[in-house]
Enzyme design. Sequence first.
Site, PDB file in Angstrom:
ATOM      1  N   HIS A 216       0.797  -1.232   0.000  1.00 33.40           N
ATOM      2  CA  HIS A 216       0.000   0.000   0.000  1.00 33.40           C
ATOM      3  C   HIS A 216       0.829   1.281   0.000  1.00 33.40           C
ATOM      4  O   HIS A 216       0.271   2.374  -0.091  1.00 33.40           O
ATOM      5  CB  HIS A 216      -0.930   0.028   1.218  1.00 33.40           C
ATOM      6  CG  HIS A 216      -0.215   0.344   2.501  1.00 33.40           C
ATOM      7  ND1 HIS A 216       0.511  -0.600   3.177  1.00 33.40           N
ATOM      8  CD2 HIS A 216      -0.085   1.497   3.198  1.00 33.40           C
ATOM      9  CE1 HIS A 216       1.034  -0.045   4.261  1.00 33.40           C
ATOM     10  NE2 HIS A 216       0.706   1.224   4.299  1.00 33.40           N
TER      11      HIS A 216
HETATM   12  C1  UD1 Z   1      -1.873   5.735   6.166  1.00 31.67           C
HETATM   13  C2  UD1 Z   1      -0.544   6.111   6.807  1.00 31.67           C
HETATM   14  C3  UD1 Z   1       0.458   4.981   6.592  1.00 31.67           C
HETATM   15  C4  UD1 Z   1      -0.096   3.658   7.053  1.00 31.67           C
HETATM   16  C5  UD1 Z   1      -1.415   3.403   6.348  1.00 31.67           C
HETATM   17  C6  UD1 Z   1      -2.037   2.096   6.766  1.00 31.67           C
HETATM   18  C7  UD1 Z   1       0.060   8.501   6.748  1.00 31.67           C
HETATM   19  C8  UD1 Z   1       0.953   9.494   6.125  1.00 31.67           C
HETATM   20  N1  UD1 Z   1       0.036   7.296   6.184  1.00 31.67           N
HETATM   21  O1  UD1 Z   1      -1.649   5.685   4.776  1.00 31.67           O
HETATM   22  O2  UD1 Z   1       1.614   5.251   7.345  1.00 31.67           O
HETATM   23  O3  UD1 Z   1       0.815   2.630   6.762  1.00 31.67           O
HETATM   24  O4  UD1 Z   1      -2.302   4.478   6.679  1.00 31.67           O
HETATM   25  O5  UD1 Z   1      -3.197   1.847   6.093  1.00 31.67           O
HETATM   26  O6  UD1 Z   1      -0.588   8.811   7.719  1.00 31.67           O
HETATM   27  N2  UD1 Z   1      -9.143   5.381   2.250  1.00 31.67           N
HETATM   28  C9  UD1 Z   1     -10.331   4.715   2.278  1.00 31.67           C
HETATM   29  N3  UD1 Z   1     -10.845   4.379   3.493  1.00 31.67           N
HETATM   30  C10 UD1 Z   1     -10.237   4.712   4.658  1.00 31.67           C
HETATM   31  C11 UD1 Z   1      -9.028   5.409   4.605  1.00 31.67           C
HETATM   32  C12 UD1 Z   1      -8.481   5.734   3.394  1.00 31.67           C
HETATM   33  O7  UD1 Z   1     -10.906   4.390   1.267  1.00 31.67           O
HETATM   34  O8  UD1 Z   1     -10.764   4.378   5.730  1.00 31.67           O
HETATM   35  C13 UD1 Z   1      -8.557   5.718   0.949  1.00 31.67           C
HETATM   36  C14 UD1 Z   1      -8.715   7.180   0.632  1.00 31.67           C
HETATM   37  O9  UD1 Z   1      -9.208   7.307  -0.640  1.00 31.67           O
HETATM   38  C15 UD1 Z   1      -7.311   7.735   0.709  1.00 31.67           C
HETATM   39  C16 UD1 Z   1      -6.423   6.523   0.584  1.00 31.67           C
HETATM   40  O10 UD1 Z   1      -7.189   5.394   0.987  1.00 31.67           O
HETATM   41  O11 UD1 Z   1      -7.043   8.671  -0.283  1.00 31.67           O
HETATM   42  C17 UD1 Z   1      -5.214   6.654   1.443  1.00 31.67           C
HETATM   43  O12 UD1 Z   1      -5.570   6.916   2.809  1.00 31.67           O
HETATM   44  P1  UD1 Z   1      -4.660   7.860   3.752  1.00 31.67           P
HETATM   45  O13 UD1 Z   1      -5.171   7.856   5.130  1.00 31.67           O
HETATM   46  O14 UD1 Z   1      -4.449   9.152   3.083  1.00 31.67           O
HETATM   47  O15 UD1 Z   1      -3.261   7.171   3.748  1.00 31.67           O
HETATM   48  P2  UD1 Z   1      -2.857   5.636   3.742  1.00 31.67           P
HETATM   49  O16 UD1 Z   1      -2.285   5.323   2.426  1.00 31.67           O
HETATM   50  O17 UD1 Z   1      -3.951   4.766   4.263  1.00 31.67           O
END
Ligand code: UD1
Length: 389
Positions: free
Chosen positions: A223
């Site tokens: 991821h």
């Molecule tokens: C975040 C953390 C990362 C961790 C990861 C675990 C930061 C900088 N990154 O990254 O260290 O390893 O979580 O998962 O804080 N999304 C959903 N549902 C959710 C959350 C996110 O669909 O509940 C989608 C959103 O479209 C979003 C993307 O996933 O744009 C990424 O989510 P985000 O929280 O920005 O960062 P992660 O890649 O999950």
Amino acid sequence: MIAADTRAGSGPVICIVGARPNFMKMAPILRALKAQGGGLPHVLVHTGQHYDADMSDKLFTDLRLPKPDINLEVGSGTHAVQTAEVMRRFEPIVDDLAPSCVVVVGDVNSTLACTLVAVKKGVPVAHVEAGLRSFDRAMPEEVNRVLTDQIADVLYTTERTALDNLKREGIAAERVVFVGNVMIDSLLANRALAVDPRETLRRAGLDPARLGEPPRYGVVTLHRPSNVDHREVLEPLLALLRDVSARLPLVIALHPRTRANIERFGLGPLVAQPGIALLPPQGYLEMLGLMSGATLVLTDSGGIQEETTALGVPCLTARENTERPITIAQGTNTLVGRDPAAILRAVDEILAGGGKRGRVPEFWDGHAAERIVADLARRFIGRREAVEA
Ligand code: UD1
């Protein structure tokens, strides 16, 4: 020792969670806070950085976490927006509660955002899992780690190399306490409850009876933005998984970011293979069961490198660096980068009976959270007389 804290309020300890990898770290801390000295008053704040049922709610159930007292509901956004939104919404909570300290874990955007708010208000911050460094500032987590550690008051570390990293950044050793690994506290507390991997394999459409006894399979999670956000990186990685799946059936637990990018780049056919089962993000107990029974794990996660080391399962990490070097020096982890040929070689070696056995690092013993809470109580929470005596 940190100077007896004159800035702390007399309110509860505020514990912050935001994203999936925070939940398993905070669960044992909350349990220890409840147990310590008849219970230390505390409040659980969820920033809402992760909000999906399978990224958040299911983990709360699996880990028997209490419902958050406060949910800031920030949701997704750019780093700036997400960080700023957490800060904006967390500030009035600090004003209202006058906490004795704020406890943050890990390295996600919520960790840094809440630290910044509390420190600027004169509230002491304890950072759990401090001092880990990948030395790669292109990782958003690395920026969060470095900045959080600079300004937090007390830094709890999971491995001894963390202290060297912190000293190099000018941080006084007095602020650092080696306590062990709270993530492994959770793992040990939940191991007996883990879901039988056969059940999850069946749900994933793989017949465990056809995979041998015990079933042989690999578990994959990818991821990191650096691995999944660019087609020219993601495509060869998925092609590699297709090739591995011809040797060993794979269960891939897909993060929403990865799923979205596979769709966006039209790469679905690469992973539509008989030997590949695609699953949504798994619950904690499903993942623990899957990892425990796996022949190997291929990941770019931070926490999974540690969990596989604690479980004694070979882990191949598809990154150029790791902030968790002890998993390589003592555990079962191998850095394989993103070169498909190198990864295939490493897979073949494990399948041929090789692969690291490793040992469990010092203080990864299920009691890290108790050490943290005992130290917190001594430093910040109504125990100043005892400390000063
Ligand atoms: C975040 C953390 C990362 C961790 C990861 C675990 C930061 C900088 N990154 O990254 O260290 O390893 O979580 O998962 O804080 N999304 C959903 N549902 C959710 C959350 C996110 O669909 O509940 C989608 C959103 O479209 C979003 C993307 O996933 O744009 C990424 O989510 P985000 O929280 O920005 O960062 P992660 O890649 O999950």
